[in-house]
Design an enzyme around this catalytic site. Structure first.
Site: not given
Lengths: 433, 373
Positions: A273, A237, A156
């Site tokens: 999410k 993460d 990311w």
């Protein structure tokens, strides 16, 4: 200077004011240039500006239902209703935060994990996943000022910004193999071995963003073993727990392997999410410790860091998550809804791949179903991405990451056709894929 | 026997392997607990106290006449209205456009020419703390050799914020202990002696912790001198509405500086004046020379925010924009802010009266001279 002051007092007009402000010494922000746009934002804005009726947004990683609409899980709606009846004024935010952290930690490490049982963690609520990563980066800088962070290539993009902003130099390690469109495992292990002992590594425990490629269980065990040999620090993460397989425990397997192996991990969790709570910015940072005394010390240091950033995290999202996770019925409801979301995405992967194969595409598309989670790393070139945007009004990240959440039964044919067209053209003009 | 030995041997090996594995590394072994925040420490001590007569006058959160936290009626109504909205998507990096617009009107004035001319680069921030921190990071990026002058005393967290953003601090005189009022001559002298073009942090109203604000005349003089020296004035306005009960009046210092042509920076918070403590809603604004610069400044603030938290939280912003964007709700809010401010002003008067009635030999007029919480 004095003359100007007198002038400004007696000619109290807009002109005079502007004259004074220009001459008051400094063009304070003259050096400030327009910053480059965040790539995801850019894609989104281009999409919104496009009047084409059949445009498709495959940019940002927010879940959409079969009609392409944002989806709020029922459990979240129920929790919202409960909060409205809640006596807000009596909410003890530090009690709620503690409960939130405990529930988050149970979710990640397992209800019966010794970490949870014995309290061997320092945990704080954070501003979603970004906030958790940043908080950890600042903490890392405070206590290991000469350290670096090793990020997978690719990752990311904001990971790079986060650690750089925290003034920690960034290194990368091999991850994606563009030829197989899979994991470059040998190179990954090689980089792990070649890094200096006790390096900090960032790992995606499931549903790697942007590639959707996760190591197998066997590979994770090997990585964990090599980390132990080198005494590396594993920072996880976890932004998509539940989205890889549809099962929250399965998706936390990598994390739990490392914990079983004795690593004292760090973990960023996000509920953006998997609970659809994007705008509420709910996340959790946990750092495992040897004992509860150390846990208290580490926690106080983390609190000290975010105290000067935002004092305390926003309560609303924390309340929602705590309610859902601590109520068995709501939690079950949530698990069902995650499964639905993950299954929908998996179905879209299958359909997209099948459509492309039915079109007799000469390329291999099995990576679409091999990859997991929200994203498909399509392997398209930057030129092909641009072509898709201009000719077909299909928008995706410049690195050809497709957010599968943006694919629906009504647009998947159009998408497959477009991809087929653009790759066929490239084949005919011998552009490598 | 052999089997039992072998099994127990295996178990022993696995147990000791686990025990060894658990403690194989200790990354943060030497970490000491961080110093406690002084104010939060007071609240902790209060909570632990068993006495039925205990009183907490530590933390700056509003309480009603029964000592209970208050949710404003305008906020409850806003909550009711947004309850069904199901809007949970990410806000833009710069936050809620509506909330920022309303915040600017509140601070700069409904009909501010600066808003009309789009000269303000502004973003939603994580309450006052977040706004200050974002500005400190911005200051550090574009004026890396600068320092911040903060008043003595000031809210303790100001020190942490600029320090952690890498900006060295200096102080300027503010409180005069003997008079329990403003050390105006000391303040002016320090402004004069600071190198030209220094950054100054000013409390727009209801100075925390002293409650001592400059008079209007004093603000005008401070503004003039800051202009002469070419200093940058950064306002932290955490109590708009709490000082006098009138938000427009409480923004007077800012309006003076704007009239005088300063390009200010401003941190606003809705924690206290809308009771939205936990929601973390605020706004950071920087007045620029023109619209082009404002666009550039806003984009840079967003660039700083992205690796901190990506985008700010939605819920509190929705409440604020609902309240301020609806004339009826806004009026209700203005009434409720006045009620809160009046209650505090009333308590000041009563406390002072009681002390004087008890025949205290010490002077207590500062209780009513000082403003806000």
């Amino acid at each position: 200077m004095i003359m100007m002051m007198i002038l400004s007092r007696y000619f109290n007009s807009r002109t005079a004011r502007r004259f004074v402000s220009t001459c008051s010494g400094h063009g304070w922000w003259d050096k400030v240039r327009v910053a480059p746009k965040d790539p995801t934002v850019k894609v989104n804005e281009s999409f919104l500006a496009d009047p084409f009726p059949h445009k498709i947004n495959l940019g940002v990683g927010t879940y959409r239902d079969d009609d392409g609409k944002p989806f709020t899980p029922q459990c979240v709606g129920d929790a919202e209703a409960k909060i409205n009846r809640y006596k807000l004024e009596e909410t003890n935010s530090s009690e709620v935060s503690s409960k939130f952290v405990m529930e988050s930690v149970k979710l990640a490490y397992g209800n019966d994990s010794f970490v949870v049982r014995e309290g061997l963690y320092a945990g704080v609520p954070t501003l979603s996943g970004t906030g958790a990563c940043r908080l950890f980066a600042e903490f890392q800088r405070n206590f290991y000022p000469d350290s670096q962070i090793h990020l997978p290539d690719p990752t990311w993009p904001n990971h790079h910004n986060i650690w750089s902003q925290a003034q920690i130099p960034v290194k990368t390690f091999h991850y994606y193999d563009p030829y197989t469109k899979g994991l470059d495992f040998d190179a990954l292990i090689s980089d792990v071995k070649n890094a200096p002992d006790s390096s900090f590594f960032l790992l995606h425990p499931c549903a790697h963003n942007p590639t959707g490629i996760d190591p197998t269980e066997e590979q994770w065990r090997e990585i964990s073993y090599q980390f132990k040999v080198k005494n590396h620090f594993p920072f996880f993460d976890m932004a998509y727990q539940g989205f890889s397989s549809g099962d929250l425990d399965k998706d936390a397997a990598a994390l739990r392997i490392f914990v079983e192996d004795g690593h004292l991990v760090g973990l960023a969790q996000s509920f953006a999410k998997n609970m659809g709570l994007f705008g509420h910015k709910v996340g959790c940072l946990s750092v495992l410790t040897r004992d509860i005394k150390q846990a208290a010390a580490v926690k106080s240091q983390l609190e000290h860091i975010f105290h000067s950033m935002y004092s305390s995290p926003p309560i609303h999202g924390i309340l929602l998550v705590t309610m859902i996770l601590s109520d068995p019925t709501m939690k079950e409801q949530w698990k069902k809804e995650i499964k639905i979301m993950a299954n929908r995405i998996r179905a879209m992967r299958t359909t997209l791949r099948r459509n492309l194969e039915d079109l007799d595409s000469s390329f291999s598309w099995e990576h679409i179903t091999n990859q997991v989670g929200m994203f498909c790393f399509s392997g398209l070139t930057p030129d092909q991405v641009k072509y898709l945007e201009k000719q077909f009004h299909i928008y995706m990240s410049p690195d050809a990451r497709i957010s599968m959440a943006g694919v629906t039964p009504s647009n998947v044919n159009y998408l497959a056709n477009a991809i087929h067209q653009v790759t066929r053209i490239s084949e005919e003009t011998s552009v490598c894929m | 026997m052999a089997i039992r030995n072998s099994l127990s041997g295996q178990l022993l090996r696995r147990t000791s392997a686990v025990a060894e594995a658990r403690f194989m590394s200790s990354w943060f072994r030497s970490i000491e607990p961080a110093p406690k925040d002084p104010i939060l420490g007071v609240t902790e001590a209060f909570l632990a106290d068993q006495s039925p007569n205990k009183v907490n006058v530590g933390v700056g959160a509003y309480r009603d006449d029964n000592g209970k936290p208050v949710v404003l009626e305008c906020v409850r109504e806003a909550e009711r209205r947004i309850a069904g909205s199901q809007f949970m998507e990410y806000l833009p990096i710069g936050g809620s456009v509506k909330m920022v617009e309303e915040s600017l009107k509140l601070a700069y004035g409904e009909n501010s020419e600066f808003i009309k001319d789009k000269r303000i680069g502004a973003v939603q921030a994580l309450s006052g703390t977040g706004a200050c921190r974002l500005f400190a990071a911005f200051q550090h990026r574009f004026h890396p050799n600068s320092q911040i002058y903060i008043p003595v005393p000031t809210w303790a967290n100001h020190h942490n914020i600029w320090r952690d953003a890498g900006v060295p601090m200096k102080t300027f005189r503010y409180y005069h202990p003997e008079s329990r009022g403003l050390d105006f001559s000391g303040l002016m002298e320090d402004i004069k002696n600071a190198p030209d073009g220094s950054f100054f942090l000013l409390h727009a109203c209801a100075h925390n912790p002293t409650g001592v604000d400059p008079s209007e005349e004093q603000w005008r003089e401070i503004s003039s001198l800051i202009k002469v020296k070419g200093h940058f004035p950064f306002f932290d306005m955490a109590y708009q509405g709490f000082a006098s009960g009138d938000p427009a009046r409480d923004a007077k210092a800012i309006r003076i500086f704007l009239e005088d042509g300063h390009l200010i920076g401003l941190a606003q918070s809705y924690a206290k004046n809308m009771g939205l403590y936990g929601q973390r809603v605020g706004c950071l604004s920087v007045l620029c020379e023109d619209e082009k610069q404002a666009v550039a400044v806003k984009s840079q603030l967003q660039l700083l925010a992205r690796p901190m938290y990506s985008n700010p939280p939605v819920h509190g912003a929705l409440i604020v924009s609902t309240v301020l964007g609806d004339p009826e709700l806004k009026n209700l809010w203005l009434k409720e802010v006045k009620v809160m401010a009046d209650r505090i002003i009333g308590m000041r008067a009563t406390l002072r009266e009681n002390l004087e009635k008890l025949g205290s030999p010490l002077p207590w007029q500062h209780i009513t001279n000082q403003v806000s919480s």
